[in-house]
Design a protein around this motif. Sequence first.
Motif, PDB file in Angstrom:
ATOM      1  N   ALA A  77       0.855  -1.184   0.000  1.00  0.00           N
ATOM      2  CA  ALA A  77       0.000   0.000   0.000  1.00  0.00           C
ATOM      3  C   ALA A  77       0.894   1.239   0.000  1.00  0.00           C
ATOM      4  CB  ALA A  77      -0.896  -0.007   1.238  1.00  0.00           C
ATOM      5  N   PRO A  78       0.487   2.259  -0.745  1.00  0.00           N
ATOM      6  CA  PRO A  78       1.303   3.488  -0.737  1.00  0.00           C
ATOM      7  C   PRO A  78       1.152   4.228   0.585  1.00  0.00           C
ATOM      8  CG  PRO A  78      -0.694   3.800  -2.030  1.00  0.00           C
ATOM      9  CD  PRO A  78      -0.667   2.343  -1.615  1.00  0.00           C
ATOM     10  N   LEU A  79       2.210   4.873   0.984  1.00  0.00           N
ATOM     11  CA  LEU A  79       2.181   5.689   2.193  1.00  0.00           C
ATOM     12  C   LEU A  79       1.584   7.042   1.816  1.00  0.00           C
ATOM     13  CD1 LEU A  79       3.067   5.475   5.157  1.00  0.00           C
ATOM     14  CD2 LEU A  79       5.217   6.527   4.495  1.00  0.00           C
ATOM     15  N   PRO A  80       0.575   7.498   2.525  1.00  0.00           N
ATOM     16  CA  PRO A  80      -0.019   8.801   2.184  1.00  0.00           C
ATOM     17  C   PRO A  80       1.003   9.932   2.265  1.00  0.00           C
ATOM     18  CG  PRO A  80      -1.383   7.615   3.770  1.00  0.00           C
ATOM     19  CD  PRO A  80      -0.090   6.867   3.655  1.00  0.00           C
ATOM     20  N   SER A  81       0.772  10.962   1.509  1.00  0.00           N
ATOM     21  CA  SER A  81       1.632  12.138   1.525  1.00  0.00           C
ATOM     22  C   SER A  81       1.700  12.712   2.939  1.00  0.00           C
ATOM     23  CB  SER A  81       1.061  13.187   0.568  1.00  0.00           C
ATOM     24  OG  SER A  81       1.849  14.350   0.591  1.00  0.00           O
ATOM     25  N   GLY A  82       2.879  13.143   3.333  1.00  0.00           N
ATOM     26  CA  GLY A  82       3.052  13.736   4.653  1.00  0.00           C
ATOM     27  C   GLY A  82       3.488  12.762   5.724  1.00  0.00           C
ATOM     28  N   TYR A  83       3.667  11.480   5.354  1.00  0.00           N
ATOM     29  CA  TYR A  83       4.090  10.457   6.307  1.00  0.00           C
ATOM     30  C   TYR A  83       5.370   9.804   5.824  1.00  0.00           C
ATOM     31  CZ  TYR A  83      -0.612  10.762   8.281  1.00  0.00           C
ATOM     32  OH  TYR A  83      -1.770  11.207   8.860  1.00  0.00           O
ATOM     33  N   GLN A  84       6.139   9.295   6.776  1.00  0.00           N
ATOM     34  CA  GLN A  84       7.384   8.597   6.460  1.00  0.00           C
ATOM     35  C   GLN A  84       7.451   7.316   7.280  1.00  0.00           C
ATOM     36  OE1 GLN A  84      10.938  10.790   7.438  1.00  0.00           O
ATOM     37  NE2 GLN A  84      12.254   9.376   6.323  1.00  0.00           N
ATOM     38  N   LEU A  85       7.775   6.201   6.626  1.00  0.00           N
ATOM     39  CA  LEU A  85       7.962   4.912   7.288  1.00  0.00           C
ATOM     40  C   LEU A  85       9.425   4.781   7.677  1.00  0.00           C
ATOM     41  CD1 LEU A  85       6.793   2.097   8.037  1.00  0.00           C
ATOM     42  CD2 LEU A  85       7.518   1.355   5.761  1.00  0.00           C
ATOM     43  N   ARG A 117       5.872   8.228  10.843  1.00  0.00           N
ATOM     44  CA  ARG A 117       5.946   9.567  11.427  1.00  0.00           C
ATOM     45  C   ARG A 117       5.366  10.605  10.477  1.00  0.00           C
ATOM     46  NH1 ARG A 117       8.424   9.775  16.107  1.00  0.00           N
ATOM     47  NH2 ARG A 117       9.709   8.013  16.746  1.00  0.00           N
ATOM     48  N   THR A 118       4.836  11.661  11.066  1.00  0.00           N
ATOM     49  CA  THR A 118       4.323  12.785  10.287  1.00  0.00           C
ATOM     50  C   THR A 118       5.485  13.657   9.840  1.00  0.00           C
ATOM     51  OG1 THR A 118       4.075  14.185  12.233  1.00  0.00           O
ATOM     52  CG2 THR A 118       2.182  12.785  11.645  1.00  0.00           C
ATOM     53  N   ASP A 127       6.238  16.519  10.785  1.00  0.00           N
ATOM     54  CA  ASP A 127       6.883  17.180  11.925  1.00  0.00           C
ATOM     55  C   ASP A 127       7.518  16.193  12.902  1.00  0.00           C
ATOM     56  OD1 ASP A 127       4.650  16.137  13.190  1.00  0.00           O
ATOM     57  OD2 ASP A 127       3.895  18.067  13.907  1.00  0.00           O
ATOM     58  N   GLY A 128       7.547  14.898  12.535  1.00  0.00           N
ATOM     59  CA  GLY A 128       8.234  13.890  13.342  1.00  0.00           C
ATOM     60  C   GLY A 128       7.385  13.190  14.387  1.00  0.00           C
ATOM     61  N   ALA A 129       6.114  13.521  14.486  1.00  0.00           N
ATOM     62  CA  ALA A 129       5.250  12.873  15.474  1.00  0.00           C
ATOM     63  C   ALA A 129       4.962  11.423  15.075  1.00  0.00           C
ATOM     64  CB  ALA A 129       3.941  13.641  15.618  1.00  0.00           C
ATOM     65  N   LEU A 130       4.888  10.542  16.067  1.00  0.00           N
ATOM     66  CA  LEU A 130       4.582   9.137  15.818  1.00  0.00           C
ATOM     67  C   LEU A 130       3.100   8.988  15.500  1.00  0.00           C
ATOM     68  CD1 LEU A 130       5.683   6.203  15.853  1.00  0.00           C
ATOM     69  CD2 LEU A 130       4.991   6.128  18.273  1.00  0.00           C
ATOM     70  N   ALA A 131       2.784   8.474  14.313  1.00  0.00           N
ATOM     71  CA  ALA A 131       1.403   8.301  13.883  1.00  0.00           C
ATOM     72  C   ALA A 131       0.964   6.839  13.933  1.00  0.00           C
ATOM     73  CB  ALA A 131       1.219   8.846  12.466  1.00  0.00           C
ATOM     74  N   ALA A 132       1.899   5.905  13.731  1.00  0.00           N
ATOM     75  CA  ALA A 132       1.569   4.473  13.747  1.00  0.00           C
ATOM     76  C   ALA A 132       2.842   3.692  14.050  1.00  0.00           C
ATOM     77  CB  ALA A 132       0.985   4.028  12.415  1.00  0.00           C
ATOM     78  N   MET A 133       2.645   2.461  14.512  1.00  0.00           N
ATOM     79  CA  MET A 133       3.799   1.622  14.834  1.00  0.00           C
ATOM     80  C   MET A 133       3.400   0.159  14.826  1.00  0.00           C
ATOM     81  SD  MET A 133       4.185   2.009  18.965  1.00  0.00           S
ATOM     82  CE  MET A 133       2.875   1.425  20.059  1.00  0.00           C
ATOM     83  N   VAL A 177       0.293  -0.217   5.966  1.00  0.00           N
ATOM     84  CA  VAL A 177       1.690   0.017   5.585  1.00  0.00           C
ATOM     85  C   VAL A 177       2.630  -0.621   6.609  1.00  0.00           C
ATOM     86  CG1 VAL A 177       3.456   1.809   5.325  1.00  0.00           C
ATOM     87  CG2 VAL A 177       1.228   2.078   4.222  1.00  0.00           C
ATOM     88  N   VAL A 178       2.331  -0.439   7.893  1.00  0.00           N
ATOM     89  CA  VAL A 178       3.156  -1.038   8.949  1.00  0.00           C
ATOM     90  C   VAL A 178       3.153  -2.560   8.818  1.00  0.00           C
ATOM     91  CG1 VAL A 178       3.265  -1.475  11.444  1.00  0.00           C
ATOM     92  CG2 VAL A 178       2.993   0.868  10.591  1.00  0.00           C
ATOM     93  N   MET A 179       1.973  -3.146   8.685  1.00  0.00           N
ATOM     94  CA  MET A 179       1.870  -4.604   8.582  1.00  0.00           C
ATOM     95  C   MET A 179       2.608  -5.123   7.346  1.00  0.00           C
ATOM     96  SD  MET A 179       0.104  -5.974  11.097  1.00  0.00           S
ATOM     97  CE  MET A 179      -0.417  -7.528  10.369  1.00  0.00           C
ATOM     98  N   GLU A 180       2.385  -4.513   6.194  1.00  0.00           N
ATOM     99  CA  GLU A 180       3.028  -4.982   4.970  1.00  0.00           C
ATOM    100  C   GLU A 180       4.543  -4.845   5.050  1.00  0.00           C
ATOM    101  OE1 GLU A 180       0.998  -3.014   1.744  1.00  0.00           O
ATOM    102  OE2 GLU A 180      -0.566  -4.549   1.728  1.00  0.00           O
TER     103      GLU A 180
END
Length: 147
Positions: free
Chosen positions: A10-18, A59-60, A62-68, A98-101
């Motif tokens: 799955a693509p990572l939405p804009s504004g997020y980084q894995l 992470r967003t 700004d570096g905030a944790l969004a998922a893990m 995205v995390v699972m994949e």
Amino acid sequence: MTSAESRPHAPLPSGYQLIPEAPGAEEYLRLRRESGLSPRTREQSAGALMASWAWASVRTEDGALAAMGRVLGDGTWYFHLADIATDPAHQRRGLGRVVMEDLIARIDAAAPPHPYITLLADPPGQRLYGSLGFVDSSPSVGMRLPR
């Protein structure tokens, strides 16, 4: 070929980084709490953060944790996915997928054929896990030793 290998990630939405690393202790505890997972202590977080086989953090900008999510295991045949969580403010954007994949792809890349991949599926994640190919482990039953 596993279900993770048979379809594109799955693509990572804009504004997020894995990022393939563990979150900080306070972030980990906050995301567990805010996503509805059982609360843990700072002492308990230390082992989870240090002793996991693999981590995926989203992470967003700004570096905030969004998922893990993380993987426990021996690196060869047994892998258990745990702490799959998405901040409620960032849900419904595909971050959990995205995390699972990512974690499944890393298991598939590292393990010999036919690794045993498990998780405990709380109701909110069951649809996602099923869509990724997870099935009921019947006749086995998940069990725990209460403390």
